[in-house]
Scaffold this active site. Structure first.
Site, mmCIF file in Angstrom:
data_model
loop_
_atom_site.group_PDB
_atom_site.id
_atom_site.type_symbol
_atom_site.label_atom_id
_atom_site.label_comp_id
_atom_site.label_asym_id
_atom_site.label_seq_id
_atom_site.Cartn_x
_atom_site.Cartn_y
_atom_site.Cartn_z
ATOM 1 N N ARG A 44 96.399 27.004 19.444
ATOM 2 C CA ARG A 44 96.473 26.490 20.798
ATOM 3 C C ARG A 44 97.575 27.152 21.633
ATOM 4 O O ARG A 44 97.415 27.416 22.817
ATOM 5 C CB ARG A 44 96.695 24.980 20.755
ATOM 6 C CG ARG A 44 96.359 24.353 22.093
ATOM 7 C CD ARG A 44 97.130 23.096 22.389
ATOM 8 N NE ARG A 44 97.084 22.124 21.316
ATOM 9 C CZ ARG A 44 96.689 20.870 21.485
ATOM 10 N NH1 ARG A 44 96.243 20.481 22.654
ATOM 11 N NH2 ARG A 44 96.769 20.021 20.502
ATOM 12 N N ASP A 86 92.485 26.008 23.232
ATOM 13 C CA ASP A 86 92.554 24.582 22.926
ATOM 14 C C ASP A 86 91.168 24.239 22.379
ATOM 15 O O ASP A 86 90.178 24.302 23.114
ATOM 16 C CB ASP A 86 92.862 23.812 24.217
ATOM 17 C CG ASP A 86 92.847 22.317 23.984
ATOM 18 O OD1 ASP A 86 92.277 21.876 22.958
ATOM 19 O OD2 ASP A 86 93.394 21.586 24.823
ATOM 20 N N HIS A 171 87.790 25.349 -3.268
ATOM 21 C CA HIS A 171 88.478 26.558 -3.726
ATOM 22 C C HIS A 171 88.432 26.722 -5.249
ATOM 23 O O HIS A 171 88.637 27.803 -5.767
ATOM 24 C CB HIS A 171 89.911 26.647 -3.175
ATOM 25 C CG HIS A 171 90.907 25.763 -3.860
ATOM 26 N ND1 HIS A 171 91.050 24.438 -3.558
ATOM 27 C CD2 HIS A 171 91.820 26.015 -4.824
ATOM 28 C CE1 HIS A 171 92.000 23.917 -4.309
ATOM 29 N NE2 HIS A 171 92.501 24.848 -5.093
ATOM 30 N N GLU A 209 98.192 17.647 -12.306
ATOM 31 C CA GLU A 209 99.074 18.341 -11.365
ATOM 32 C C GLU A 209 100.497 17.858 -11.574
ATOM 33 O O GLU A 209 100.726 16.688 -11.889
ATOM 34 C CB GLU A 209 98.655 18.028 -9.936
ATOM 35 C CG GLU A 209 97.233 18.398 -9.616
ATOM 36 C CD GLU A 209 96.962 18.222 -8.131
ATOM 37 O OE1 GLU A 209 97.303 19.132 -7.374
ATOM 38 O OE2 GLU A 209 96.454 17.160 -7.748
ATOM 39 N N HIS A 233 86.526 19.062 -6.704
ATOM 40 C CA HIS A 233 86.895 20.000 -7.771
ATOM 41 C C HIS A 233 86.388 19.572 -9.153
ATOM 42 O O HIS A 233 85.789 20.356 -9.884
ATOM 43 C CB HIS A 233 88.417 20.173 -7.839
ATOM 44 C CG HIS A 233 89.036 20.527 -6.509
ATOM 45 N ND1 HIS A 233 88.420 21.334 -5.599
ATOM 46 C CD2 HIS A 233 90.230 20.188 -5.942
ATOM 47 C CE1 HIS A 233 89.193 21.468 -4.523
ATOM 48 N NE2 HIS A 233 90.294 20.779 -4.709
ATOM 49 N N LYS A 333 98.421 13.240 -9.853
ATOM 50 C CA LYS A 333 99.613 13.911 -9.327
ATOM 51 C C LYS A 333 100.795 13.495 -10.207
ATOM 52 O O LYS A 333 100.779 12.435 -10.823
ATOM 53 C CB LYS A 333 99.904 13.458 -7.892
ATOM 54 C CG LYS A 333 98.705 13.569 -6.956
ATOM 55 C CD LYS A 333 98.686 14.887 -6.224
ATOM 56 C CE LYS A 333 97.550 14.980 -5.235
ATOM 57 N NZ LYS A 333 96.614 16.073 -5.474
#
Ligand code: BG6
Length: 483
Positions: A44, A86, A171, A209, A233, A333
């Site tokens: 932007r 924008d 990913h 993780e 995932h 996590k």
């Protein structure tokens, strides 16, 4: 490869700076970007090409482990252009027309922005006359937070681009070791013929993780580990372990088979959610780097959240191949260490002739280490050499370590592979709309059952393998997690 132009929406954001720009640099270094390709960064704020080029340089210096090579940088920097738009203002997208040339080349529009903006970007591209057959859009996750919201996003994009032009990222599908699952299964007859309920007892998939939520409380607290990691995932890994042999490697053959697996997942509902799932939330604890706060004490957090930072599940796949073979999934996590792996537990020997030295023969395991320390181990029983009485056995490993075996090969980052495939126009490693929606349908049922229960997640100290209840989940079936 057909040359294309590459437009990066959200070029000043964290993902672009940390992952996408370094990956593009690596593709430049490997000479995989066509000479004609222009890389257009869009954000932007007003800026100039020169300022953008130095910002990109800064990002590379900050986020790449290796030093930047002058000659690579020079050719990379020559491609970089900056356009300020924008994203909500459709009339501003015409600014892109000076940079992308659809008469000559296709355009890859990479949306590294919040999903709520995907529709606006597509609308803007259309207003500028750039949503033609010569364009594709790459969408970052999350595609929604449930089936209904994912449909809204997909419809907003689908109003301007047909499915063949839409590349949805997970990913994990760019990770070498995840792709290697296909090679292991379909290039090795010893596995192909031993890959079903006759020989496999159960499968464990762990994506542990060490990181916490890394300053993303706002996003994460609305999401939780089930939506953030399992819906995409872990289910993608599961499908690659479980699919039937596709007839070829083309995109629809693989994705059709993945969809069949997703459709065969037995629903987890209010009736069985207690015995099939465990939710956890980390409390303060210790990791290699020292003491870390609990989830509720994280910066920007509130003290009453019931969002899970850990999930463990028993998943059953209702088809012939996987009848009575549970898949146990867990991800969290702030666990002991970063470790992602798939462990295939084979069935025990039906009869033991080595009873004297081994009362119960351990079953073989195939351990596929996805990250870090990528590799594949097979555990087999061997005779210990020696003249002693009886046959002494020992469990030993056949160990294929990627770093030792492929010494001269660099393991590329997942995003390098995915950016390259998007530029090549190969959608095989991207998620089709029906896959996303099927995965959400299955996950929504769990999420809704949890919401109906309205229970706090089980606490686990940061630096551990999750709540005790996750051990019980397997113990009930007479099994235990690989640790
Ligand atoms: C992302 C999640 O998709 O994947 C993050 O949003 C998570 O919460 C990350 O940390 C894990 O990716 P990797 O490649 O580090 O295993």
């Amino acid at each position: 490869m057909e040359p294309c132009d590459f437009v990066l929406f959200g070029t000043l954001g964290d993902l672009a700076r940390r992952k996408l720009l370094p990956s593009l640099y690596q593709l430049e270094k490997a000479q995989l970007i066509a000479p004609e390709t222009t890389i257009v960064g869009v954000a932007r704020s007003e800026s100039t090409d020169e300022k953008y080029v130095s910002l990109v340089r800064e990002s590379l210096e900050k986020f790449m482990k290796e030093p930047i090579e002058d000659s690579v940088w020079e050719s990379f920097a020559r491609r970089l252009r900056y356009v300020n738009i924008d994203l909500m203002q459709s009339n501003q997208y015409s600014r892109l027309r000076d940079y992308v040339d659809q008469a000559q080349r296709e355009t890859v529009n990479y949306c590294a922005v919040a999903p709520s903006l995907f529709g606006a970007i597509c609308q803007g591209l259309s207003t500028a006359g750039l949503a033609t057959e010569r364009a594709r859009v790459v969408l970052e996750k999350p595609i929604g937070k449930d089936l209904a919201s994912s449909k809204v996003i997909n419809d907003a994009v689908g109003a301007f681009f047909h499915e063949g032009q839409v590349y949805r990222i997970d990913h994990y599908l760019g990770k070498e070791t995840v792709l290697n699952l296909l090679a292991l299964r379909f290039a090795n007859s010893i596995f192909t013929t031993n890959w079903d309920h006759n020989t496999i007892d159960h499968v464990q998939i762990t994506v542990a993780e060490e990181v916490g939520i890394e300053g993303r409380w706002g996003y994460f607290d609305q999401s939780g580990q089930l939506r953030d990691m399992v819906q995409n995932h872990l289910l993608q890994i599961l499908t690659l372990v479980a699919i039937e042999p596709p007839v070829a490697l083309d995109s629809d053959s693989i994705r059709n088979e993945k969809l069949k697996v997703l459709k065969a997942l037995r629903p987890i509902t209010r009736d069985n959610v207690d015995e099939k799932t465990v939710r956890g939330q980390y409390t303060a604890g210790f990791l290699t780097g020292g003491a870390v706060p609990g989830y509720l004490e994280e910066e920007g957090g509130n003290t009453r959240s019931n969002t899970e930072t850990f999930a463990a599940l028993r998943v059953d796949i209702d088809n012939w191949r996987w009848a009575d073979v549970p898949f146990y999934l867990r991800t969290g996590k702030r666990m002991t260490t970063k470790r992602s792996e798939v462990v295939i537990h084979f069935k025990s020997m039906p009869h033991n002739i080595f009873k004297e030295s081994y009362r119960k023969l351990p079953a073989n395991r195939l351990i596929i280490r996805l990250q870090p320390d990528e590799g594949v181990d097979i555990e087999v029983m061997n005779k210990v050499p020696g003249l002693g009485k009886g046959v002494h056995l020992q469990r030993t490993k056949l160990d294929l370590s990627f770093t030792d075996t492929f010494k001269n090969e660099r393991i590329p980052d997942a995003y390098e592979r995915l950016l390259l495939e998007a530029m090549r126009g190969n959608p095989a490693l991207f998620i089709r709309r029906d896959e996303v929606e099927q995965a959400w349908t299955w996950v929504d049922s769990i999420q809704n059952s949890w919401a109906a229960q309205n229970e706090a997640p089980k606490p686990y100290a940061a630096g551990t393998w999750g709540p005790i209840a996750s051990i019980t989940l397997l113990a009930r079936d007479g099994r235990e997690w690989d640790e």
